[in-house]
Design a protein around this motif. Structure first.
Motif, PDB file in Angstrom:
ATOM      1  N   ILE A 189      -3.025  -1.495   1.420  1.00 28.96           N
ATOM      2  CA  ILE A 189      -1.698  -0.915   1.637  1.00 28.96           C
ATOM      3  C   ILE A 189      -0.771  -1.252   0.470  1.00 28.96           C
ATOM      4  CG2 ILE A 189       0.278  -0.803   3.206  1.00 28.96           C
ATOM      5  CD1 ILE A 189      -2.350   0.305   4.315  1.00 28.96           C
ATOM      6  N   GLN A 190      -0.825  -2.476   0.013  1.00 27.93           N
ATOM      7  CA  GLN A 190       0.008  -2.893  -1.120  1.00 27.93           C
ATOM      8  C   GLN A 190      -0.325  -2.080  -2.368  1.00 27.93           C
ATOM      9  OE1 GLN A 190      -0.903  -7.081  -1.212  1.00 27.93           O
ATOM     10  NE2 GLN A 190       0.839  -7.640   0.067  1.00 27.93           N
ATOM     11  N   LYS A 191      -1.624  -1.852  -2.593  1.00 33.70           N
ATOM     12  CA  LYS A 191      -2.054  -1.087  -3.763  1.00 33.70           C
ATOM     13  C   LYS A 191      -1.564   0.361  -3.684  1.00 33.70           C
ATOM     14  CE  LYS A 191      -4.327  -0.297  -7.555  1.00 33.70           C
ATOM     15  NZ  LYS A 191      -3.869  -0.872  -8.851  1.00 33.70           N
ATOM     16  N   ILE A 192      -1.599   0.948  -2.473  1.00 38.61           N
ATOM     17  CA  ILE A 192      -1.130   2.319  -2.290  1.00 38.61           C
ATOM     18  C   ILE A 192       0.359   2.429  -2.645  1.00 38.61           C
ATOM     19  CG2 ILE A 192      -0.630   4.091  -0.537  1.00 38.61           C
ATOM     20  CD1 ILE A 192      -3.222   3.236   0.864  1.00 38.61           C
ATOM     21  N   PHE A 193       1.157   1.443  -2.194  1.00 36.29           N
ATOM     22  CA  PHE A 193       2.586   1.450  -2.504  1.00 36.29           C
ATOM     23  C   PHE A 193       2.814   1.286  -4.011  1.00 36.29           C
ATOM     24  CE2 PHE A 193       3.313   0.906   2.008  1.00 36.29           C
ATOM     25  CZ  PHE A 193       4.547   1.508   2.206  1.00 36.29           C
ATOM     26  N   GLU A 194       2.038   0.437  -4.649  1.00 37.94           N
ATOM     27  CA  GLU A 194       2.161   0.237  -6.093  1.00 37.94           C
ATOM     28  C   GLU A 194       1.852   1.522  -6.853  1.00 37.94           C
ATOM     29  OE1 GLU A 194      -0.392  -2.984  -7.099  1.00 37.94           O
ATOM     30  OE2 GLU A 194       0.830  -4.514  -6.104  1.00 37.94           O
ATOM     31  N   MET A 195       0.786   2.215  -6.415  1.00 38.92           N
ATOM     32  CA  MET A 195       0.404   3.474  -7.062  1.00 38.92           C
ATOM     33  C   MET A 195       1.506   4.527  -6.893  1.00 38.92           C
ATOM     34  SD  MET A 195      -3.651   3.635  -6.013  1.00 38.92           S
ATOM     35  CE  MET A 195      -4.016   5.116  -6.990  1.00 38.92           C
ATOM     36  N   LYS A 196       2.121   4.555  -5.716  1.00 39.32           N
ATOM     37  CA  LYS A 196       3.184   5.530  -5.465  1.00 39.32           C
ATOM     38  C   LYS A 196       4.407   5.220  -6.330  1.00 39.32           C
ATOM     39  CE  LYS A 196       4.444   9.167  -3.197  1.00 39.32           C
ATOM     40  NZ  LYS A 196       3.722  10.441  -3.362  1.00 39.32           N
ATOM     41  N   LEU A 197       4.731   3.949  -6.457  1.00 40.26           N
ATOM     42  CA  LEU A 197       5.866   3.549  -7.289  1.00 40.26           C
ATOM     43  C   LEU A 197       5.608   3.821  -8.768  1.00 40.26           C
ATOM     44  CD1 LEU A 197       6.810   0.159  -5.565  1.00 40.26           C
ATOM     45  CD2 LEU A 197       8.144   2.274  -5.561  1.00 40.26           C
ATOM     46  N   ASP A 198       4.326   3.859  -9.156  1.00 40.29           N
ATOM     47  CA  ASP A 198       3.951   4.172 -10.537  1.00 40.29           C
ATOM     48  C   ASP A 198       3.820   5.673 -10.771  1.00 40.29           C
ATOM     49  OD1 ASP A 198       3.907   1.525 -11.225  1.00 40.29           O
ATOM     50  OD2 ASP A 198       1.767   1.255 -10.833  1.00 40.29           O
ATOM     51  N   THR A 203      -3.595  12.782  -5.147  1.00 38.04           N
ATOM     52  CA  THR A 203      -5.043  12.895  -5.348  1.00 38.04           C
ATOM     53  C   THR A 203      -5.625  11.559  -5.807  1.00 38.04           C
ATOM     54  OG1 THR A 203      -4.795  15.227  -5.962  1.00 38.04           O
ATOM     55  CG2 THR A 203      -6.871  14.144  -6.565  1.00 38.04           C
ATOM     56  N   ASP A 204      -4.929  10.908  -6.735  1.00 34.75           N
ATOM     57  CA  ASP A 204      -5.382   9.596  -7.220  1.00 34.75           C
ATOM     58  C   ASP A 204      -5.399   8.573  -6.085  1.00 34.75           C
ATOM     59  OD1 ASP A 204      -5.662  10.585  -9.742  1.00 34.75           O
ATOM     60  OD2 ASP A 204      -3.730   9.845 -10.476  1.00 34.75           O
ATOM     61  N   ILE A 205      -4.363   8.636  -5.238  1.00 31.83           N
ATOM     62  CA  ILE A 205      -4.263   7.678  -4.140  1.00 31.83           C
ATOM     63  C   ILE A 205      -5.384   7.914  -3.125  1.00 31.83           C
ATOM     64  CG2 ILE A 205      -2.836   6.925  -2.187  1.00 31.83           C
ATOM     65  CD1 ILE A 205      -0.382   7.522  -3.903  1.00 31.83           C
ATOM     66  N   LEU A 206      -5.639   9.192  -2.828  1.00 33.71           N
ATOM     67  CA  LEU A 206      -6.722   9.518  -1.891  1.00 33.71           C
ATOM     68  C   LEU A 206      -8.070   9.070  -2.416  1.00 33.71           C
ATOM     69  CD1 LEU A 206      -5.639  13.070  -0.668  1.00 33.71           C
ATOM     70  CD2 LEU A 206      -5.767  10.996   0.709  1.00 33.71           C
ATOM     71  N   GLU A 207      -8.285   9.255  -3.717  1.00 34.77           N
ATOM     72  CA  GLU A 207      -9.544   8.810  -4.330  1.00 34.77           C
ATOM     73  C   GLU A 207      -9.696   7.307  -4.220  1.00 34.77           C
ATOM     74  OE1 GLU A 207     -12.149  10.389  -5.622  1.00 34.77           O
ATOM     75  OE2 GLU A 207     -11.256  12.281  -4.952  1.00 34.77           O
ATOM     76  N   TYR A 208      -8.588   6.574  -4.377  1.00 34.17           N
ATOM     77  CA  TYR A 208      -8.633   5.111  -4.266  1.00 34.17           C
ATOM     78  C   TYR A 208      -8.989   4.691  -2.843  1.00 34.17           C
ATOM     79  CZ  TYR A 208      -6.941   0.362  -3.584  1.00 34.17           C
ATOM     80  OH  TYR A 208      -6.840  -0.962  -3.222  1.00 34.17           O
ATOM     81  N   VAL A 209      -8.365   5.367  -1.859  1.00 33.62           N
ATOM     82  CA  VAL A 209      -8.604   5.021  -0.457  1.00 33.62           C
ATOM     83  C   VAL A 209     -10.049   5.275  -0.078  1.00 33.62           C
ATOM     84  CG1 VAL A 209      -8.010   5.561   1.926  1.00 33.62           C
ATOM     85  CG2 VAL A 209      -6.214   5.416   0.193  1.00 33.62           C
ATOM     86  N   LYS A 210     -10.622   6.370  -0.609  1.00 32.10           N
ATOM     87  CA  LYS A 210     -12.010   6.695  -0.292  1.00 32.10           C
ATOM     88  C   LYS A 210     -12.963   5.624  -0.819  1.00 32.10           C
ATOM     89  CE  LYS A 210     -11.370  11.718  -0.259  1.00 32.10           C
ATOM     90  NZ  LYS A 210     -11.716  12.987  -0.922  1.00 32.10           N
TER      91      LYS A 210
END
Length: 210
Positions: A189-198, A203-210
């Protein structure tokens, strides 16, 4: 005179639009039936050329921009590929009065007709503006009233100390209804928020979650 001029027949390019607002199985069946009904009605009409059936499943009638099926239909209309659109009813088309009237007036200018079966109304008839405003406003008020009733229900339950608690990603719900951080999920969850803030793409976030 051209001897063939009187034998010339103009065929209408006809499409249909269907929508259900929830993802319940019963509503899914209703959408399938609507699609089959319109496909047959258009294909077996000798005066019609089939231009597709566009549909939205689980989309609210109050927001037209979020409906992919409707947007795809409008894109075809403005590109000049459709003459007539069949719709089950005004409520299936829209509950947002302003958006609905805007679309009807814009398509009327280019000669494209929406026909609403339940009300037996054509969008080319100027009288529909007043009728649509009245009916759509009533539907919009009904939707607002339903939302208020749901909010009121939640408020009353909260006053009684009854609050619906659902699973929250990144946390674990204990037996005594408390949230504690899940050490396995929290870093994700922390990584997802960091990616969004960046400003990383979804698509990048979904790929990370997968």
């Amino acid at each position: 005179t051209n001897p063939y001029i009187n034998n010339y027949k103009t065929f209408k390019r006809v499409a249909a639009y269907a929508r259900v607002s929830t993802k319940l199985e019963m509503q899914s069946s209703s959408l399938v039936l609507q699609i089959k009904h319109y496909a047959k009605e258009i294909i077996f009409n000798p005066d019609y050329i089939f231009a597709g059936v566009y549909a939205d499943h689980g989309k609210s009638g109050t927001s037209m921009k979020s409906r992919d099926g409707l947007q795809a239909l409008l894109k075809k209309i403005y590109a000049g590929h459709i003459d007539l659109v069949l719709v089950k009813s005004l409520s299936r088309f829209a509950r947002n009065t302003i958006d609905a009237l805007t679309i009807i007036k814009e398509t009327r200018k280019i000669g494209v007709e929406f026909y609403f079966e339940k009300e037996n109304i054509s969008s080319l008839d100027p009288a529909i503006d007043m009728i649509f405003t009245m009916m759509a406003s009533m539907a919009e008020q009904e939707s607002d009233s339903m939302s208020q009733n749901i909010s009121w229900s939640f408020q009353k339950q909260a006053q009684k100390g009854k609050v619906s608690i659902h699973k929250c990603v990144g946390y674990t719900l204990t037996k005594d209804k408390r949230f504690i951080i899940n050490p396995d999920e929290a870093p994700i969850i922390q990584k997802i928020f960091e990616m969004k803030l960046d400003d990383r793409s979804n698509t990048d976030i979904l790929e990370y979650v997968k």
